[in-house]
Scaffold this motif. Structure first.
Motif, short mmCIF file in Angstrom:
data_model
loop_
_atom_site.label_atom_id
_atom_site.label_comp_id
_atom_site.label_asym_id
_atom_site.label_seq_id
_atom_site.Cartn_x
_atom_site.Cartn_y
_atom_site.Cartn_z
N UNK A 1 -5.21 9.36 -52.81
CA UNK A 1 -4.63 10.09 -51.59
C UNK A 1 -3.60 9.47 -51.51
N UNK A 2 -3.70 7.87 -51.53
CA UNK A 2 -2.63 6.92 -51.47
C UNK A 2 -1.63 6.62 -53.07
N UNK A 3 -1.87 7.20 -54.22
CA UNK A 3 -0.68 7.92 -54.74
C UNK A 3 -0.45 8.88 -54.71
N UNK A 4 -0.67 9.66 -54.02
CA UNK A 4 -0.36 11.29 -53.52
C UNK A 4 0.38 10.94 -53.07
N UNK A 5 0.59 10.16 -51.83
CA UNK A 5 1.45 9.96 -50.75
C UNK A 5 2.72 9.21 -51.27
N UNK A 6 2.75 8.44 -52.06
CA UNK A 6 3.80 6.97 -52.72
C UNK A 6 4.03 6.60 -51.16
N UNK A 7 3.30 6.20 -50.28
CA UNK A 7 3.37 5.19 -49.63
C UNK A 7 3.64 3.58 -50.62
N UNK A 8 2.92 3.61 -51.33
CA UNK A 8 2.97 2.28 -52.00
C UNK A 8 3.71 1.92 -53.14
N UNK A 9 4.89 2.43 -52.85
CA UNK A 9 5.91 2.57 -54.04
C UNK A 9 6.53 1.68 -54.18
N UNK A 10 7.02 1.16 -53.29
CA UNK A 10 7.83 0.01 -52.26
C UNK A 10 7.49 -0.92 -52.15
N UNK A 11 6.25 -0.87 -52.36
CA UNK A 11 5.09 -2.10 -51.43
C UNK A 11 4.56 -1.64 -50.59
N UNK A 12 3.40 -2.42 -50.79
CA UNK A 12 2.37 -3.06 -50.52
C UNK A 12 2.23 -2.13 -48.55
N UNK A 13 2.46 -0.79 -48.56
CA UNK A 13 2.27 0.01 -47.45
C UNK A 13 1.16 -0.25 -47.13
N UNK A 14 0.38 0.27 -47.91
CA UNK A 14 -1.15 0.87 -47.27
C UNK A 14 -2.03 -0.18 -45.89
N UNK A 15 -1.71 -1.74 -46.28
CA UNK A 15 -2.45 -2.66 -46.16
C UNK A 15 -1.30 -3.42 -44.34
N UNK A 16 -0.51 -2.10 -44.06
CA UNK A 16 0.17 -2.77 -42.99
C UNK A 16 0.34 -1.68 -42.33
#
Length: 263
Positions: free
Chosen positions: A144-159
């Protein structure tokens, strides 16, 4: 409220029959003495003139089948989002009927995720809300996280989600919804954000959902997205169904009527 089709009835997943949806919009009282007028209406039980009716969907009928991807097009305020909400059972029909196979899932840019929680917590809660078990959420979390791409420029999933751009939030919402198979998945503008790579992944996932015997509805102001993703389109204008047919033909007719201008 949407009613359910008998599972043995065959291939239709959604039947909309003469649907009318009417909003009651409350507006503020105007002019001096509005409090006195309100009191008189209360005593006399007269209807309030500050309630305005908006006839958002007018007599729409269509049948959707398993494996179809159906685009909804039309100008702003034409009734596209209202129609999806009615199919999802979120808005009552004023007249007409809606029948669905299974429970439709509506994914919109305003889908509820909690801004004060991290992306990680929202993935868990969103997955549970979509009907996945905790074990399924854990199993699919990384994808899910990989698909969304939200972590491509940093650890946004933890924010916290409040730190996300609207595009990041929309991509995460779609990634959560796409992690589960749906009998009927309705997507309202959630694919209008993201780069070409994300949109390509999204279209691939929609094709997979269709192959899994699902039906996908897609609202988008990007007509290219409709023709690339959908094989059929419904053109709504002022709440009425103007055209229902192959996506490219319907989009071409719509663009001709607007002079090629975006809605």
């Amino acid at each position: 409220m949407a009613e359910h089709i008998d599972p043995v009835s065959g291939t239709p997943t959604v039947v909309v029959d003469g649907l009318h949806v009417v909003y009651r919009v409350h507006t503020a009282g105007t002019g001096r003495g509005s409090a006195v007028s309100a009191f008189r209406r209360l005593v006399s039980r007269a209807p309030s003139p500050s309630v305005r009716e908006v006839h958002a969907v007018k007599g729409v009928s269509f049948v959707a089948h398993r494996g179809e991807a159906i685009g909804l097009i039309g100008s702003n305020g034409s009734g596209k989002s209202t129609l999806l909400k009615a199919v999802a059972g979120l808005l009552p029909a004023d007249r007409g009927r809606v029948f669905t196979q299974g429970q439709p899932s509506l994914l919109g840019v305003n889908a509820a995720l909690l801004n004060d929680l991290t992306g990680e917590r929202n993935v868990v809660l969103g997955g549970l809300a979509m009907g996945m078990t905790r074990a399924q959420v854990r199993e699919r979390y990384d994808s899910i996280v990989d698909f969304s791409g939200i972590n491509e420029k940093g650890d946004f999933v933890s924010l916290p989600m409040r730190t996300y751009s609207s595009g990041m939030a929309a991509r995460l919402k779609f990634a959560i919804a796409a992690a589960k198979s749906h009998e009927v998945l309705m997507i309202d503008e959630a694919l209008s954000t993201g780069d070409a790579r994300f949109q390509h992944r999204s279209r691939q996932r929609i094709d997979e959902l269709r192959e899994e015997a699902g039906t996908v509805f897609l609202v988008s102001h990007n007509n290219r997205t409709i023709t690339d993703t959908c094989d059929r389109a419904l053109w709504l204008e002022s709440g009425t169904l103007r055209m229902d047919g192959p996506a490219r033909e319907v989009v071409a007719a719509y663009e001709e009527s607007t002079g090629g201008k975006a809605p």
